[in-house]
Design an enzyme around this catalytic site. Structure first.
Site, PDB file in Angstrom:
ATOM      1  N   THR A   1       0.846  -1.197   0.000  1.00  0.00           N
ATOM      2  CA  THR A   1       0.000   0.000   0.000  1.00  0.00           C
ATOM      3  C   THR A   1       0.878   1.243   0.000  1.00  0.00           C
ATOM      4  O   THR A   1       1.892   1.281   0.701  1.00  0.00           O
ATOM      5  CB  THR A   1      -0.840   0.036   1.292  1.00  0.00           C
TER       6      THR A   1
ATOM      7  N   ARG B   1     -13.710  -7.718  -0.217  1.00  0.00           N
ATOM      8  CA  ARG B   1     -12.790  -7.693   0.930  1.00  0.00           C
ATOM      9  C   ARG B   1     -12.189  -6.286   1.078  1.00  0.00           C
ATOM     10  O   ARG B   1     -11.782  -5.657   0.114  1.00  0.00           O
ATOM     11  CB  ARG B   1     -11.688  -8.727   0.721  1.00  0.00           C
TER      12      ARG B   1
ATOM     13  N   GLY C   1       0.851  -3.423   4.863  1.00  0.00           N
ATOM     14  CA  GLY C   1       1.049  -4.787   5.342  1.00  0.00           C
ATOM     15  C   GLY C   1      -0.255  -5.549   5.256  1.00  0.00           C
ATOM     16  O   GLY C   1      -1.131  -5.227   4.439  1.00  0.00           O
TER      17      GLY C   1
HETATM   18  N1  GLY Z   1      -2.748  -3.064   3.684  1.00  0.00           N
HETATM   19  C1  GLY Z   1      -3.528  -3.273   2.555  1.00  0.00           C
HETATM   20  C2  GLY Z   1      -4.530  -4.306   2.680  1.00  0.00           C
HETATM   21  O1  GLY Z   1      -4.385  -5.227   3.465  1.00  0.00           O
HETATM   22  O2  GLY Z   1      -5.489  -4.249   1.955  1.00  0.00           O
END
Ligand code: GLY
Length: 316
Positions: free
Chosen positions: A149, A177, A201
């Site tokens: 990210t 999701r 993460g």
């Molecule tokens: N950190 C991004 C995600 O798990 O979607």
């Protein structure tokens, strides 16, 4: 004082654009949006924006958040499809009185009505990775891969701060999701009087520690950004391992209202990009030693170039 910090080397060109705006006394919000858009638009990064890897139904669903540290305005989109720059939509939503976080079709409708650029975000390259992974998955159950990210904290010469994130989330995630990135306090958090933080993460685990809020809270109690980042990552990592036997990838960046910065991780391969009035534009490679201390070393040009070369090399 002005400054900007971001997760991963992929943010280098974006931060360069952002700090150019900060130096010219533009707002932290304009600088952050420019920085994140640069990453969203680059087709070879597989975990953000255009070229992001799809869900298990071969759809690119994107999440993004924007927080203003002076007004506490917060906006986010989750599982938005077919729009070029989720960060811009999130920022626009932060200015609405209510309905600040929109998901799926609702987010797309808002983006369309408000004139945001439509774009098919699924590239041929991403389709290639999808087909390859489908084949691998039929041989081994390992759906999680990739977590990069982009998360940014921005401080402008007017002493205003903001934070933001943008991601395509987990490769092969279920439709719908949503990870930590668009969740206030998990993906990012900022208070102009204290500082801000952003995370990258495994969203499912980052959310369990509300990690960005936790870092800002620790800075408010007097910790430096570095101390706050290390304490938050190590505590959550330890707790997850103790209670659940394992911890997902947890990596964070933070900057305080004085432009001091910090970062921490529980993996071997994290990197950050930082620049401020006191610090030239730099990329650091970040890892953690066996005592839980953060190790960071300045990345050399060869490593910086190799990062992009690896990601844009011809497909096998
Ligand atoms: N950190 C991004 C995600 O798990 O979607």
């Amino acid at each position: 004082m002005w400054g900007m910090i971001a997760t991963w080397r992929m943010a280098l060109e974006g931060v360069e654009k952002g700090v150019h705006l900060l130096r010219e006394q533009n707002s932290c919000g304009d600088a952050l949006e420019a920085a994140i858009k640069e990453v969203e638009d680059f087709p070879y990064y597989k975990s953000v924006g255009y070229g992001g890897l799809p869900n298990e139904e071969m759809e690119v669903e994107l999440d993004a958040a924007y927080m203003d540290g002076s007004t506490m305005d917060f906006g986010a989109v989750a599982a938005i499809r077919d729009f070029a720059n989720p960060i811009s939509v999130a920022r626009a939503l932060s200015k609405e009185k209510v309905n600040n976080m929109l998901v799926g079709e609702g987010a797309a409708k808002y983006a369309a009505v408000n004139g945001f650029e439509r774009k098919n975000m699924l590239t041929e390259r991403a389709k290639h990775y999808y087909k390859k992974r489908r084949k691998e998955l039929s041989e081994a159950e390992r759906p999680y891969d990739g977590h990069d990210t982009v998360g940014v904290v921005s401080l402008d010469t007017h002493q205003q701060m903001c934070a933001g994130t943008s991601t395509s989330g987990l490769f092969m995630k279920r439709r719908g999701r949503v990870g930590d990135s668009p969740i206030c306090g998990s993906g990012c958090y900022v208070d102009s009087e204290i500082g801000g933080a952003a995370a990258t993460g495994l969203g499912e685990d980052l959310m369990k520690g509300c990690i960005s809020y936790e870092i800002v809270r620790k800075m408010k109690e007097g910790m430096t950004p570095q101390q706050a980042c290390e304490a938050a990552v190590n505590k959550l990592d330890e707790r997850l391992r103790k209670q659940r036997g394992a911890a997902g990838d947890l990596s964070v960046v933070a900057m305080n209202a004085n432009g001091e910065w910090g970062c921490a991780t529980n993996i071997e391969t994290f990197s950050v990009v930082v620049c401020s009035e006191k610090q030239p534009l730099s990329v650091y490679r970040v890892s953690r030693d066996s005592d839980g201390n953060c190790k960071r070393e300045l990345a050399d040009q060869a490593w910086i170039d190799e990062y992009v070369a690896q990601r844009s090399k011809p497909l096998e």
